[in-house]
Each structure stands twice: as C-alpha cells, then as structure tokens.
Design an enzyme around this catalytic site. Structure first.
Site, PDB file in Angstrom:
ATOM      1  N   ASP A  74       0.813  -1.213   0.000  1.00  9.72           N
ATOM      2  CA  ASP A  74       0.000   0.000   0.000  1.00  9.72           C
ATOM      3  C   ASP A  74       0.849   1.267   0.000  1.00  9.72           C
ATOM      4  OD1 ASP A  74      -2.348  -1.527   0.050  1.00  9.72           O
ATOM      5  OD2 ASP A  74      -2.299  -1.676   2.244  1.00  9.72           O
ATOM      6  N   HIS A 162       5.542 -12.017   7.796  1.00  9.48           N
ATOM      7  CA  HIS A 162       5.422 -11.599   6.405  1.00  9.48           C
ATOM      8  C   HIS A 162       6.782 -11.216   5.856  1.00  9.48           C
ATOM      9  CE1 HIS A 162       5.638  -7.659   8.353  1.00  9.48           C
ATOM     10  NE2 HIS A 162       5.884  -7.121   7.162  1.00  9.48           N
ATOM     11  N   VAL A 313      28.517   1.710  13.478  1.00  5.56           N
ATOM     12  CA  VAL A 313      28.724   3.152  13.622  1.00  5.56           C
ATOM     13  C   VAL A 313      30.226   3.430  13.610  1.00  5.56           C
ATOM     14  CG1 VAL A 313      26.589   3.518  14.934  1.00  5.56           C
ATOM     15  CG2 VAL A 313      28.687   2.933  16.145  1.00  5.56           C
ATOM     16  N   TYR A 315      33.775   3.572  13.278  1.00  7.84           N
ATOM     17  CA  TYR A 315      34.759   2.945  12.406  1.00  7.84           C
ATOM     18  C   TYR A 315      34.081   2.186  11.276  1.00  7.84           C
ATOM     19  CZ  TYR A 315      39.023   0.496  11.019  1.00  7.84           C
ATOM     20  OH  TYR A 315      40.101   0.035  10.314  1.00  7.84           O
ATOM     21  N   GLN A 322      33.661  -4.144  11.098  1.00  8.26           N
ATOM     22  CA  GLN A 322      34.429  -4.760  12.190  1.00  8.26           C
ATOM     23  C   GLN A 322      33.480  -5.635  12.994  1.00  8.26           C
ATOM     24  OE1 GLN A 322      34.043  -3.624  15.715  1.00  8.26           O
ATOM     25  NE2 GLN A 322      35.418  -5.263  16.362  1.00  8.26           N
TER      26      GLN A 322
END
Length: 347
Positions: A74, A162, A313, A315, A322
């Site tokens: 939708d 789903h 986040v 590095y 990592q």
C-alpha cells in the site's frame, strides 16, 4: 590465534575486507539495551492490516486467507509508471529512471507465529510462493528482491509473519556487486564462486551450522554481523524457481532448523533481515548466468544477549566493517544449540 588477535578477512562476494577483533567481547557493556520483542502478540487482531479480514490503509479488505497471501504494497517504494528524471547538467548530479513493483506476502494467517514455529508444509508453501513470485515478476523485471525484516529492531512495523518482494527495472547495488565478483571468479577459476565455497565449507566444517543432503548453512568466513549466516545449495542452481520438489522440502527443513537455533540462542524471537540473491531475471533470462549461484543472506543484529545489539557506527561507517567475535566462535555457538524450539520443549 584468530580468537585472540585482530586480523582482517577478505569477502570475495563484495570485494571488501572486515576487521575481526574477537578480544573486544571481554569489554564491559554500558551502552544501549534493547527491549525484548513482545511475547503476547494476539493471534488475530481486526486492527492489524495484515490479518485475515482486516481493512488495510487503502480501504481494501483482506480475504480470510488460510495459507500465504500476496497483495500490492500500500506504500510502495517502486511504481511501474514513474516518469523519467530530467537530463543532468553536470556529471556529479546524475539521476536515472527507477520503476518497479512492490508486494507484501503474509506467511500465515496467525500473527503469533513465526517461521521457526510453523510446520514444514507451511514453510514449503512459503517457498513455493517465493518461487512463483520470482518467476512472475522476473519475466519482465531484471531484479526481484525477496526479503524479510523480522523484529522491530530491524525496522519491522508489524509483528505478523510476512516478507516483501520488490521487483525493479535496474540491478540494485548489492546485485551489481555480486554480479561483478561472481563473473570475475568464474572467468578466472572456471567454477561458480559460491558453489566452490560451499564445497570448501562442507569439507572444513569449522563454520558449519546445519546441513542436509541439498543445503548447508554456514557463518561465512567473512561475516560482518555477529551471527550472520549464508544458506547455500550443494548443486549449481541459478534461481528459486529452478528448485525441484525435494530441494524445496529440504530447504523448508533447513530453514526451520536454522531459525529454531536463532531463537534458542537468547531464548527470544530472533530479529534479522534476510534475503534471497539469485541470477538476474528479465532480459538476463536470455543470457548465460552460469557464474551465479542461488543463496540467502541472514543478517541478525544481536551480539551478547537479547538486549545487546551490534551497532554499525563510527569505524564501521567511516573505515570498514568490524566484528567482535570470530565466525568460527559464532558457528560453534549456533551449531551446539538444540533443534527443538524453546517454546515447544516439555516443561
């Protein structure tokens, strides 16, 4: 020693490196704690737009379906009649046409069931519906992406079981990259990369999680996410619709075994994003795509417990991926877990 000394591993499928720093698991955690998923999801809710008989946002009423149910998204990210973007006046400001179709597929009429709690015939029905959709949409679109986001942690806005299926008029970035790396490997070595890789992992066994006569699941040597897995067929298969009946049955079995282990790891409905990658479709159906090998990626975020996740986040965003435990350690933990779901064990 891989479990004690940091090192980098090469991912030939994405032509990139991942830094493995398993000793970081010893550090205390004082970061964000996630909320475990709710355990009291109602089996049927008239206000849930994915339930049988419920009214969706566009006013359409779902049928009282008893198996799988497919309908147009939708709120589609791709539409078939999008206009061409205007011409660019500079090479740094390019745009291209993006057309397609987005569908939603409900696995089961019950909202409180997930794939590991479904029966093998019910999972087989999901696999058949996947193959049918890929064949249908792939007749005209060059890429059909089947993917499941499970759990609110992975951006899923509805607990009903789903997945989504997006067909696009272009090869997305991941598909283009896998097209290049697999084609190059086949050209250099004369064998599909992931077929060769599956044979190597079946022989080495140190990263093997589960296997049967047709399939195996490994934590890939180059895994980025903590308990990431790769689902591979043992024979050369290009696309989901190419699977024979027995391979679809054994796929249902190995999927269920893997997903039960995932849930049993932290005794929680395990969040993940998963998706199928097969040979391109549409105009590529007339090409030789023998360098491709069908496979599925599972990317779960949980690291230490049901409440501690891995964040990509710093590095990871600015340098390279990592991970905090070796793929061998992750595979050993998953391999040793029972294959009876924790909710179905005798008390």
């Amino acid at each position: 020693r891989p479990a004690e000394h940091q090192h980098s591993r090469y991912n030939p499928l994405r032509d990139e490196w991942v830094l493995v720093s398993a000793h970081r698991m010893k550090r205390p955690w004082q970061g964000q704690l996630e909320k475990p998923p709710p355990e009291d999801v109602p089996r049927w809710d008239p206000n849930n737009p994915l339930c049988p008989g419920a009214t969706r946002a566009n006013g359409e009423v779902n049928p009282y379906y008893e198996g799988t149910f497919v309908f147009p998204n939708d709120f589609p990210a791709l539409q078939p009649d999008a206009p061409e973007p205007g011409d660019s006046d500079h090479p740094l400001f390019r745009a291209a046409a993006a057309r397609g179709v987005c569908k939603v597929m409900c696995f089961h009429p019950h909202s409180d069931l997930t794939l590991p709690l479904m029966s093998l015939p019910e999972i087989r029905a999901v696999i058949d519906a996947w193959a049918e959709l890929e064949a249908e949409l792939g007749a005209s679109y060059p890429w059909v992406q089947i993917f499941e986001n499970k759990g609110a942690m992975m951006g899923c806005s509805n607990p009903h079981p789903h997945c989504q299926v997006w067909a696009s008029s272009f090869l997305p970035n991941e598909a283009r990259l896998e097209e290049q790396t697999q084609r190059q490997h086949h050209s250099q070595h004369g064998m599909p990369m992931l077929l060769e890789y599956a044979e190597q992992e079946a022989r080495r066994r140190e990263r093997l999680v589960v296997e049967n006569k047709d399939w195996l699941v490994v934590v890939p040597y180059w895994a980025t996410w903590p308990f990431q897995t790769l689902l591979l067929p043992r024979r050369h298969i290009l696309r989901l619709q190419d699977l024979c009946d027995s391979e679809r049955d054994s796929l249902a079995s190995i999927m269920r075994r893997l997903l039960i282990k995932y849930d049993n790891l932290f005794q929680v409905s395990f969040p993940y994003s998963m998706g199928w990658h097969g040979a391109p479709t549409g105009p590529h159906l007339r090409e030789n795509c023998g360098h491709w090998q069908l496979h599925a990626h599972y990317y779960p975020p949980l690291l230490r417990s049901a409440t501690v996740r891995k964040f990509m986040v710093g590095y990871e965003m600015l340098a390279q991926a990592q991970r905090d435990l070796t793929p061998e350690q992750a595979a050993e933990r998953l391999r040793g877990l029972p294959e009876v779901h924790y909710k179905q064990r005798p008390q």
